[in-house]
Design a protein around this motif. Structure first.
Motif, mmCIF file in Angstrom:
data_model
loop_
_atom_site.group_PDB
_atom_site.id
_atom_site.type_symbol
_atom_site.label_atom_id
_atom_site.label_comp_id
_atom_site.label_asym_id
_atom_site.label_seq_id
_atom_site.Cartn_x
_atom_site.Cartn_y
_atom_site.Cartn_z
ATOM 1 N N LEU A 12 0.857 -0.907 0.052
ATOM 2 C CA LEU A 12 0.039 0.179 -0.115
ATOM 3 C C LEU A 12 0.862 1.406 0.045
ATOM 4 O O LEU A 12 0.581 2.403 -0.554
ATOM 5 C CB LEU A 12 -0.834 0.125 1.357
ATOM 6 N N LEU A 13 2.061 1.199 0.692
ATOM 7 C CA LEU A 13 2.893 2.489 0.714
ATOM 8 C C LEU A 13 3.540 2.703 -0.550
ATOM 9 O O LEU A 13 3.503 3.638 -1.082
ATOM 10 C CB LEU A 13 4.049 2.066 1.671
ATOM 11 N N ARG A 14 3.933 1.405 -1.229
ATOM 12 C CA ARG A 14 4.812 1.568 -2.566
ATOM 13 C C ARG A 14 3.793 2.217 -3.549
ATOM 14 O O ARG A 14 4.037 2.942 -4.235
ATOM 15 C CB ARG A 14 5.100 0.234 -2.831
ATOM 16 N N GLN A 15 2.480 1.509 -3.379
ATOM 17 C CA GLN A 15 1.328 2.177 -4.549
ATOM 18 C C GLN A 15 1.161 3.625 -4.291
ATOM 19 O O GLN A 15 1.231 4.362 -5.200
ATOM 20 C CB GLN A 15 0.092 1.447 -4.313
ATOM 21 N N SER A 16 0.998 3.980 -3.052
ATOM 22 C CA SER A 16 0.705 5.452 -2.676
ATOM 23 C C SER A 16 1.945 6.366 -2.972
ATOM 24 O O SER A 16 1.749 7.622 -3.395
ATOM 25 C CB SER A 16 0.383 5.404 -1.152
ATOM 26 N N MET A 17 3.007 5.759 -2.693
ATOM 27 C CA MET A 17 4.047 7.066 -2.590
ATOM 28 C C MET A 17 4.881 7.041 -4.097
ATOM 29 O O MET A 17 5.561 7.886 -4.335
ATOM 30 C CB MET A 17 5.074 6.515 -1.565
ATOM 31 N N MET A 18 4.522 5.867 -5.159
ATOM 32 C CA MET A 18 5.198 6.002 -6.127
ATOM 33 C C MET A 18 4.486 6.834 -7.116
ATOM 34 O O MET A 18 4.600 7.241 -8.296
ATOM 35 C CB MET A 18 5.403 4.624 -6.654
ATOM 36 N N ARG A 19 3.001 6.690 -7.033
ATOM 37 C CA ARG A 19 2.018 7.807 -8.120
ATOM 38 C C ARG A 19 1.023 8.130 -6.934
ATOM 39 O O ARG A 19 0.601 7.690 -5.956
ATOM 40 C CB ARG A 19 1.517 6.863 -9.087
ATOM 41 N N ASP A 20 0.259 9.058 -7.523
ATOM 42 C CA ASP A 20 -0.789 9.766 -6.921
ATOM 43 C C ASP A 20 -2.062 8.985 -7.096
ATOM 44 O O ASP A 20 -2.564 8.657 -8.285
ATOM 45 C CB ASP A 20 -1.244 10.990 -7.371
ATOM 46 N N VAL A 21 -2.647 8.360 -6.014
ATOM 47 C CA VAL A 21 -3.786 7.302 -6.307
ATOM 48 C C VAL A 21 -4.805 8.047 -5.662
ATOM 49 O O VAL A 21 -5.991 7.442 -5.608
ATOM 50 C CB VAL A 21 -3.589 6.050 -5.632
ATOM 51 N N GLY A 22 -4.874 9.214 -5.458
ATOM 52 C CA GLY A 22 -6.377 10.054 -5.153
ATOM 53 C C GLY A 22 -6.535 9.556 -3.538
ATOM 54 O O GLY A 22 -5.750 9.318 -2.918
ATOM 55 N N ASN A 23 -8.090 9.457 -3.398
ATOM 56 C CA ASN A 23 -8.748 9.471 -2.116
ATOM 57 C C ASN A 23 -8.732 7.715 -1.815
ATOM 58 O O ASN A 23 -9.640 7.421 -2.403
ATOM 59 C CB ASN A 23 -9.966 9.926 -2.047
ATOM 60 N N MET A 24 -7.669 7.206 -1.662
ATOM 61 C CA MET A 24 -7.694 5.570 -1.494
ATOM 62 C C MET A 24 -8.382 5.319 -0.199
ATOM 63 O O MET A 24 -8.407 5.856 0.728
ATOM 64 C CB MET A 24 -6.328 4.934 -1.564
ATOM 65 N N ALA A 25 -9.058 4.270 -0.452
ATOM 66 C CA ALA A 25 -9.746 3.414 0.583
ATOM 67 C C ALA A 25 -8.833 2.419 1.410
ATOM 68 O O ALA A 25 -8.346 1.649 0.639
ATOM 69 C CB ALA A 25 -10.931 2.942 0.441
ATOM 70 N N VAL A 26 -8.695 2.544 2.456
ATOM 71 C CA VAL A 26 -7.601 1.711 3.384
ATOM 72 C C VAL A 26 -8.791 0.704 4.218
ATOM 73 O O VAL A 26 -9.321 1.208 5.055
ATOM 74 C CB VAL A 26 -6.850 2.450 4.271
ATOM 75 N N SER A 27 -8.429 -0.456 4.081
ATOM 76 C CA SER A 27 -9.294 -1.423 4.920
ATOM 77 C C SER A 27 -8.748 -1.254 6.275
ATOM 78 O O SER A 27 -7.636 -1.246 6.708
ATOM 79 C CB SER A 27 -8.782 -2.847 4.206
ATOM 80 N N PRO A 28 -9.955 -1.345 7.223
ATOM 81 C CA PRO A 28 -9.710 -1.326 8.717
ATOM 82 C C PRO A 28 -8.914 -2.432 9.115
ATOM 83 O O PRO A 28 -8.055 -2.244 10.007
ATOM 84 C CB PRO A 28 -11.138 -1.242 9.273
ATOM 85 N N ASP A 29 -9.096 -3.507 8.772
ATOM 86 C CA ASP A 29 -8.210 -4.616 8.890
ATOM 87 C C ASP A 29 -6.793 -4.530 8.716
ATOM 88 O O ASP A 29 -5.798 -4.737 9.489
ATOM 89 C CB ASP A 29 -8.725 -5.999 8.241
ATOM 90 N N LEU A 30 -6.306 -4.039 7.518
ATOM 91 C CA LEU A 30 -5.097 -3.765 7.056
ATOM 92 C C LEU A 30 -4.452 -2.550 7.999
ATOM 93 O O LEU A 30 -3.279 -2.727 8.052
ATOM 94 C CB LEU A 30 -5.149 -3.364 5.513
ATOM 95 N N ALA A 31 -5.169 -1.724 8.234
ATOM 96 C CA ALA A 31 -4.566 -0.507 8.805
ATOM 97 C C ALA A 31 -4.276 -0.738 10.289
ATOM 98 O O ALA A 31 -3.619 0.123 10.809
ATOM 99 C CB ALA A 31 -5.625 0.641 8.610
ATOM 100 N N ARG A 32 -4.848 -1.862 10.677
ATOM 101 C CA ARG A 32 -4.841 -1.845 12.461
ATOM 102 C C ARG A 32 -3.461 -2.647 12.614
ATOM 103 O O ARG A 32 -3.245 -3.715 12.371
ATOM 104 C CB ARG A 32 -5.761 -2.818 12.814
ATOM 105 N N ASP A 33 -2.369 -1.754 13.193
ATOM 106 C CA ASP A 33 -1.179 -2.497 13.508
ATOM 107 C C ASP A 33 -1.173 -2.918 15.027
ATOM 108 O O ASP A 33 -2.103 -2.692 15.531
ATOM 109 C CB ASP A 33 -0.125 -1.039 13.393
ATOM 110 N N PRO A 34 -0.106 -3.679 15.501
ATOM 111 C CA PRO A 34 -0.616 -4.190 16.931
ATOM 112 C C PRO A 34 -0.391 -3.259 18.080
ATOM 113 O O PRO A 34 -1.001 -3.787 18.978
ATOM 114 C CB PRO A 34 1.179 -4.905 16.903
ATOM 115 N N SER A 35 -0.227 -2.259 17.802
ATOM 116 C CA SER A 35 -0.168 -1.053 18.997
ATOM 117 C C SER A 35 -1.345 -0.303 18.961
ATOM 118 O O SER A 35 -1.799 0.658 19.748
ATOM 119 C CB SER A 35 1.134 -0.221 19.247
ATOM 120 N N ALA A 36 -2.220 -0.323 17.742
ATOM 121 C CA ALA A 36 -3.331 0.553 17.445
ATOM 122 C C ALA A 36 -4.352 0.186 18.794
ATOM 123 O O ALA A 36 -4.592 -0.487 19.100
ATOM 124 C CB ALA A 36 -4.008 0.176 16.188
ATOM 125 N N PRO A 37 -5.047 1.681 19.220
ATOM 126 C CA PRO A 37 -5.834 1.660 20.294
ATOM 127 C C PRO A 37 -7.127 0.784 19.795
ATOM 128 O O PRO A 37 -7.591 0.643 18.745
ATOM 129 C CB PRO A 37 -6.135 2.899 20.600
#
Length: 317
Positions: A292-317
């Motif tokens: 997701l980082l590779r896709q977003s920082m190599m080209r402009d993808v506009g208003n991307m939707a991020v899956s809540p499950d994917l966005a949840r890192d181990p320390s997320a509240p």
């Protein structure tokens, strides 16, 4: 009545002169002349003071900053190309933010801007440092850097050399070409040093000093999830990016680590299952987050939707 009191009442001119002397002394502290700054550097630490020629809030108005008002960053490295501000930290950011002509996804939770602007030769690099909290305690810090040009090969190699450090918990090499195309990610740790220093990087130090000054409780160790990408000489799209996540391996709502400091050494980690599992979760999350980082920082993808499950890192509240 004392002689001094009688003289004071009979000498209005002297009283006026003393009042003026006090007034101008106070004003000189708030608006010191350059020669005063050179002989009394501590004056630069007074709120609102800055070295002549240092960036001002107006000079940073057009820089890539998170929403919210900002002030010049204190203690920023002196450089005519450094334009750094400290935005309103109460600004709440979720989902994605614009960054360097791209759309940068944010991990789960509410993030707040700590430091943003540009730095380096010609102001080539853009930086954005955000913090995430839970019940007032820091759960994560994100440090994002990007440039729209290909960086010198030695700079890229110095950055990606960290991906080959044997002390890392995990390392992933995605690309390593002689022409400068490099991409890698790794998971490691960072221990809070004396005076709250967690990095030798001056800009990260400034950000952490601000968090400490604002009274944010922080753990004595963070787990580092880092991703680095740089274009090569033959790539059509030029650019370099690095995104670092400092995740708090703590019990929810506290700064208590899941394991004492000595057990976060790579060789001792397996002795504490809770800490070992946190590292494994971080590595799995980073491996899924990198595309997701590779896709977003190599080209402009506009208003991307991020899956809540994917966005949840181990320390997320």
């Amino acid at each position: 009545m004392s002689a001094f009191t009688r003289l004071w009442r009979r000498a209005p001119v002297w009283r006026s002169m003393i009042y003026l002397m006090v007034f101008f002394t106070i004003m000189s502290l708030f608006f010191p002349m350059p020669w005063m700054l050179s002989h009394a550097p501590w004056l630069q630490r007074i709120p609102g003071m800055q070295r002549p020629g240092a960036p001002s809030a107006s000079s940073a108005d057009n820089q890539p900053a998170a929403p919210g008002s900002g002030a010049p960053a204190p203690d920023a490295p002196v450089d005519n190309t450094n334009r750094l501000i400290t935005p309103d930290i109460t600004t709440a950011l979720t989902g994605t933010i614009p960054f360097g002509g791209h759309t940068l996804p944010l991990p789960a939770g509410v993030w707040h801007p700590v430091l943003t602007g540009q730095f380096g030769p010609g102001g080539l690099m853009l930086i954005n440092i955000l913090v995430r909290t839970d019940r007032g305690v820091v759960t994560g810090v994100m440090i994002a850097r990007t440039a729209t040009e290909q960086l010198p090969l030695d700079v890229v190699q110095a950055a990606t050399s960290h991906c080959h450090d044997d002390r890392n918990y995990a390392s992933h090499i995605y690309s390593d070409r002689p022409d400068g195309r490099n991409e890698c990610a790794f998971v490691a740790n960072a221990v809070m040093g004396p005076n709250g220093a967690i990095s030798s990087d001056e800009l990260i130090q400034i950000a952490f000093k601000r968090l400490s000054a604002l009274g944010f409780p922080m753990p004595s160790l963070f787990v580092v999830a880092n991703w680095i990408l740089s274009s090569g000489a033959t790539d059509a799209t030029k650019g370099s990016s690095a995104v670092t996540y400092l995740l708090a391996p703590t019990k929810p709502g506290t700064v208590q680590l899941l394991a004492p400091l000595p057990y976060w050494d790579k060789a001792a980690l397996a002795q504490v299952p809770a800490a070992d599992e946190f590292i494994r979760k971080t590595d799995r999350w980073l491996s899924r987050w990198v595309p997701l980082l590779r896709q977003s920082m190599m080209r402009d993808v506009g208003n991307m939707a991020v899956s809540p499950d994917l966005a949840r890192d181990p320390s997320a509240p």
